[in-house]
Design a protein around this motif. Structure first.
Motif, mmCIF file in Angstrom:
data_model
loop_
_atom_site.group_PDB
_atom_site.id
_atom_site.type_symbol
_atom_site.label_atom_id
_atom_site.label_comp_id
_atom_site.label_asym_id
_atom_site.label_seq_id
_atom_site.Cartn_x
_atom_site.Cartn_y
_atom_site.Cartn_z
ATOM 1 N N ALA A 159 0.861 -1.189 0.000
ATOM 2 C CA ALA A 159 0.000 0.000 0.000
ATOM 3 C C ALA A 159 0.895 1.235 0.000
ATOM 4 O O ALA A 159 1.825 1.336 0.814
ATOM 5 C CB ALA A 159 -0.912 0.012 1.216
ATOM 6 N N VAL A 160 0.613 2.171 -0.914
ATOM 7 C CA VAL A 160 1.429 3.384 -1.041
ATOM 8 C C VAL A 160 0.533 4.602 -0.867
ATOM 9 O O VAL A 160 -0.455 4.762 -1.589
ATOM 10 C CB VAL A 160 2.146 3.442 -2.404
ATOM 11 C CG1 VAL A 160 3.106 4.633 -2.436
ATOM 12 C CG2 VAL A 160 2.911 2.150 -2.675
ATOM 13 N N PHE A 161 0.886 5.477 0.079
ATOM 14 C CA PHE A 161 0.080 6.655 0.401
ATOM 15 C C PHE A 161 0.974 7.907 0.416
ATOM 16 O O PHE A 161 1.469 8.303 1.470
ATOM 17 C CB PHE A 161 -0.584 6.497 1.766
ATOM 18 C CG PHE A 161 -1.558 5.360 1.877
ATOM 19 C CD1 PHE A 161 -2.835 5.462 1.352
ATOM 20 C CD2 PHE A 161 -1.194 4.182 2.515
ATOM 21 C CE1 PHE A 161 -3.743 4.414 1.461
ATOM 22 C CE2 PHE A 161 -2.092 3.125 2.628
ATOM 23 C CZ PHE A 161 -3.367 3.244 2.093
ATOM 24 N N PRO A 162 1.170 8.548 -0.731
ATOM 25 C CA PRO A 162 1.997 9.764 -0.773
ATOM 26 C C PRO A 162 1.197 11.022 -0.446
ATOM 27 O O PRO A 162 1.301 12.047 -1.134
ATOM 28 C CB PRO A 162 2.495 9.774 -2.218
ATOM 29 C CG PRO A 162 1.351 9.183 -2.984
ATOM 30 C CD PRO A 162 0.719 8.141 -2.073
ATOM 31 N N SER A 163 0.377 10.977 0.586
ATOM 32 C CA SER A 163 -0.535 12.071 0.921
ATOM 33 C C SER A 163 0.226 13.341 1.285
ATOM 34 O O SER A 163 1.312 13.289 1.877
ATOM 35 C CB SER A 163 -1.431 11.669 2.093
ATOM 36 O OG SER A 163 -2.127 10.475 1.816
ATOM 37 N N LEU A 164 -0.370 14.477 0.964
ATOM 38 C CA LEU A 164 0.216 15.759 1.340
ATOM 39 C C LEU A 164 0.095 15.973 2.844
ATOM 40 O O LEU A 164 0.946 16.612 3.458
ATOM 41 C CB LEU A 164 -0.470 16.894 0.586
ATOM 42 C CG LEU A 164 -0.383 16.836 -0.946
ATOM 43 C CD1 LEU A 164 -1.063 18.048 -1.552
ATOM 44 C CD2 LEU A 164 1.062 16.729 -1.412
ATOM 45 N N PHE A 165 -0.960 15.467 3.448
ATOM 46 C CA PHE A 165 -1.174 15.529 4.897
ATOM 47 C C PHE A 165 -2.292 14.573 5.241
ATOM 48 O O PHE A 165 -3.079 14.171 4.393
ATOM 49 C CB PHE A 165 -1.528 16.954 5.357
ATOM 50 C CG PHE A 165 -2.653 17.592 4.578
ATOM 51 C CD1 PHE A 165 -3.961 17.416 4.957
ATOM 52 C CD2 PHE A 165 -2.391 18.363 3.461
ATOM 53 C CE1 PHE A 165 -5.003 17.985 4.225
ATOM 54 C CE2 PHE A 165 -3.420 18.951 2.729
ATOM 55 C CZ PHE A 165 -4.720 18.757 3.118
ATOM 56 N N GLU A 166 -2.362 14.193 6.511
ATOM 57 C CA GLU A 166 -3.397 13.276 6.984
ATOM 58 C C GLU A 166 -3.664 13.529 8.466
ATOM 59 O O GLU A 166 -2.845 14.142 9.169
ATOM 60 C CB GLU A 166 -2.964 11.807 6.820
ATOM 61 C CG GLU A 166 -2.847 11.325 5.393
ATOM 62 C CD GLU A 166 -4.190 11.060 4.726
ATOM 63 O OE1 GLU A 166 -5.225 11.322 5.362
ATOM 64 O OE2 GLU A 166 -4.191 10.602 3.574
ATOM 65 N N GLY A 167 -4.803 13.009 8.957
ATOM 66 C CA GLY A 167 -5.063 12.940 10.385
ATOM 67 C C GLY A 167 -4.558 11.585 10.845
ATOM 68 O O GLY A 167 -3.368 11.328 10.975
ATOM 69 N N LEU A 168 -5.496 10.664 11.064
ATOM 70 C CA LEU A 168 -5.122 9.269 11.245
ATOM 71 C C LEU A 168 -6.069 8.492 10.339
ATOM 72 O O LEU A 168 -7.127 8.050 10.763
ATOM 73 C CB LEU A 168 -5.234 8.805 12.693
ATOM 74 C CG LEU A 168 -4.397 7.565 13.046
ATOM 75 C CD1 LEU A 168 -4.275 7.404 14.551
ATOM 76 C CD2 LEU A 168 -4.947 6.290 12.430
ATOM 77 N N PRO A 169 -5.708 8.367 9.049
ATOM 78 C CA PRO A 169 -6.646 7.846 8.061
ATOM 79 C C PRO A 169 -7.045 6.399 8.315
ATOM 80 O O PRO A 169 -6.219 5.554 8.662
ATOM 81 C CB PRO A 169 -5.880 7.977 6.739
ATOM 82 C CG PRO A 169 -4.456 8.072 7.139
ATOM 83 C CD PRO A 169 -4.423 8.733 8.474
ATOM 84 N N VAL A 170 -8.328 6.133 8.125
ATOM 85 C CA VAL A 170 -8.857 4.789 8.321
ATOM 86 C C VAL A 170 -8.152 3.794 7.405
ATOM 87 O O VAL A 170 -7.909 2.651 7.790
ATOM 88 C CB VAL A 170 -10.384 4.784 8.066
ATOM 89 C CG1 VAL A 170 -10.924 3.361 8.090
ATOM 90 C CG2 VAL A 170 -11.097 5.634 9.108
ATOM 91 N N ALA A 171 -7.793 4.236 6.193
ATOM 92 C CA ALA A 171 -7.140 3.339 5.239
ATOM 93 C C ALA A 171 -5.846 2.770 5.803
ATOM 94 O O ALA A 171 -5.496 1.617 5.517
ATOM 95 C CB ALA A 171 -6.867 4.061 3.925
ATOM 96 N N PHE A 172 -5.123 3.537 6.618
ATOM 97 C CA PHE A 172 -3.874 3.040 7.192
ATOM 98 C C PHE A 172 -4.158 1.901 8.174
ATOM 99 O O PHE A 172 -3.398 0.929 8.249
ATOM 100 C CB PHE A 172 -3.145 4.167 7.915
ATOM 101 C CG PHE A 172 -2.473 5.145 6.998
ATOM 102 C CD1 PHE A 172 -3.057 5.531 5.797
ATOM 103 C CD2 PHE A 172 -1.260 5.701 7.326
ATOM 104 C CE1 PHE A 172 -2.447 6.431 4.948
ATOM 105 C CE2 PHE A 172 -0.632 6.607 6.491
ATOM 106 C CZ PHE A 172 -1.228 6.976 5.309
#
Length: 375
Positions: free
Chosen positions: A274-287
């Motif tokens: 799984a690759v998540f190059p997000s600019l920012f996040e909270g605590l994403p459910v996907a993780f």
């Protein structure tokens, strides 16, 4: 509110794209309907959203008007005028502060919750700075402060973060347990060979989630693994832009934009990384979902480290080149397949033991609601 013996809760809000807040409402608020009369505000009357919510249709209140318009204000005043016992406002920013302001004005007896789900503004526009200007005034108007992580609490509440309670974004971990049969079924459905390397990103297709950059990283990675595939699971406003990038790079056979999927666990099972190059996040459910499946996770270093439940996630800087990201992907993707017969089947149980099961989070929320009603 309506003669019902249950205390009433209004939770907001559901958007047209299923994301972290929507998942939180379904996973952690909706299960409380045995004790609370739960209503939900939706931005539009999307049948797909209603189909995923277990809240009764007549408890989903649509507010389609443009935010801030006179019609929007009138509609919100009518809803708040019902006199809900608890109004639970889930926010990524305080720029849109009207729901809290109107709630306190129209229904002063309601207990208002501010719940942070992000770690930085969703927009880079000058308007985003309004969040920090009004934060001290808005936060004081809430009766209860909740956040999905300590970083998210600091962002939304500032100096009041110490007064907040952390409510973990939980999932039904058993739904995301690795399943070899589903792995093969999903690959067959999307014409992916059983021995191919498969990367996955599960998120709203948006600027924040940075899938356009991910496609470019994937193109670089394929120079060393030309038979690899990328699954982009989700919908959003950037779909057409992503499709154009895929076409420009000639990746149509290898990048699968699957749209919304109900059995997300099956798609994690089909993938190797799984690759998540997000600019920012909270605590994403996907993780949490990905780690419950046991799949290795590579994320941008802008993501809060609170997301790393087992201490096994890997992080990379967004300032690093696509080639650096490709090398990192290559280092992780082969071990990802090796995990199929080792750690992956046990990951869901480990996630449950770590306290990220939705049932645990829902019970925490139940206690918070009870405490508010008693105050």
């Amino acid at each position: 509110m309506n003669g019902n013996s249950k205390p009433s809760v209004l939770v907001s809000e559901i958007s047209g794209n299923w994301g972290g807040i929507e998942a939180f409402i379904e996973n952690e608020v909706a299960p409380l309907q045995d004790e609370f009369d739960v209503y939900c505000i939706a931005q539009n009357d999307d049948p797909a959203i209603r189909a995923r919510l277990s809240i009764p249709d007549d408890h989903v209140l649509t507010v389609p008007e443009r935010y801030g318009s006179l019609a929007y204000r009138r509609h919100m005043k009518v809803i708040y005028g019902r006199g809900f016992d608890i109004i639970h406002l889930n926010k990524n920013s305080l720029v849109k502060y009207l729901p809290l302001t109107l709630a306190r004005k129209v229904s002063p007896r309601s207990r208002c919750i501010l719940h942070s789900h992000n770690t930085s503004p969703s927009s880079k526009s000058p308007l985003a700075s309004l969040h920090y200007l009004i934060r001290p005034f808005m936060v004081r108007r809430a009766h209860c402060l909740l956040a999905c992580s300590q970083t998210a609490a600091s962002y939304l509440f500032g100096s009041y973060a110490q007064d907040s309670t952390i409510v973990r974004n939980g999932v039904d971990v058993r739904r995301f347990a690795f399943d070899e049969r589903k792995r093969l079924e999903v690959r067959e459905a999307w014409h992916i060979p059983a021995d191919a390397t498969v990367l996955i990103n599960v998120a709203r297709l948006s600027d924040q989630k940075n899938q356009t950059r991910l496609v470019e990283m994937f193109d670089e990675y394929r120079t060393g693994d030309p038979a690899a595939f990328l699954l982009l699971v989700g919908e959003g406003e950037r779909r057409q832009q992503i499709e154009r990038t895929v076409a420009r790079l000639g990746l149509e056979p290898y990048v699968k934009l699957t749209g919304r999927q109900r059995d997300i666990g099956a798609y994690y099972s089909a993938a190797d990384l799984a690759v998540f190059p997000s600019l920012f996040e909270g605590l994403p459910v996907a993780f949490i979902e990905a780690q419950a499946n046991g799949i290795p996770v590579l994320a941008s270093d802008t993501v809060t480290k609170d997301a790393d439940v087992f201490g096994s996630m890997c992080f990379e800087s967004l300032s690093a080149s696509d080639a650096v990201w490709a090398d990192h992907i290559a280092a992780l993707s082969v071990p990802g397949r090796a995990l199929d017969e080792d750690a992956r089947p046990r990951a869901a149980e480990r996630m449950e033991q770590a306290g990220y099961d939705a049932k645990n989070a829902s019970e925490t929320l139940r206690r918070i609601y009870r405490r508010l009603l008693a105050s």
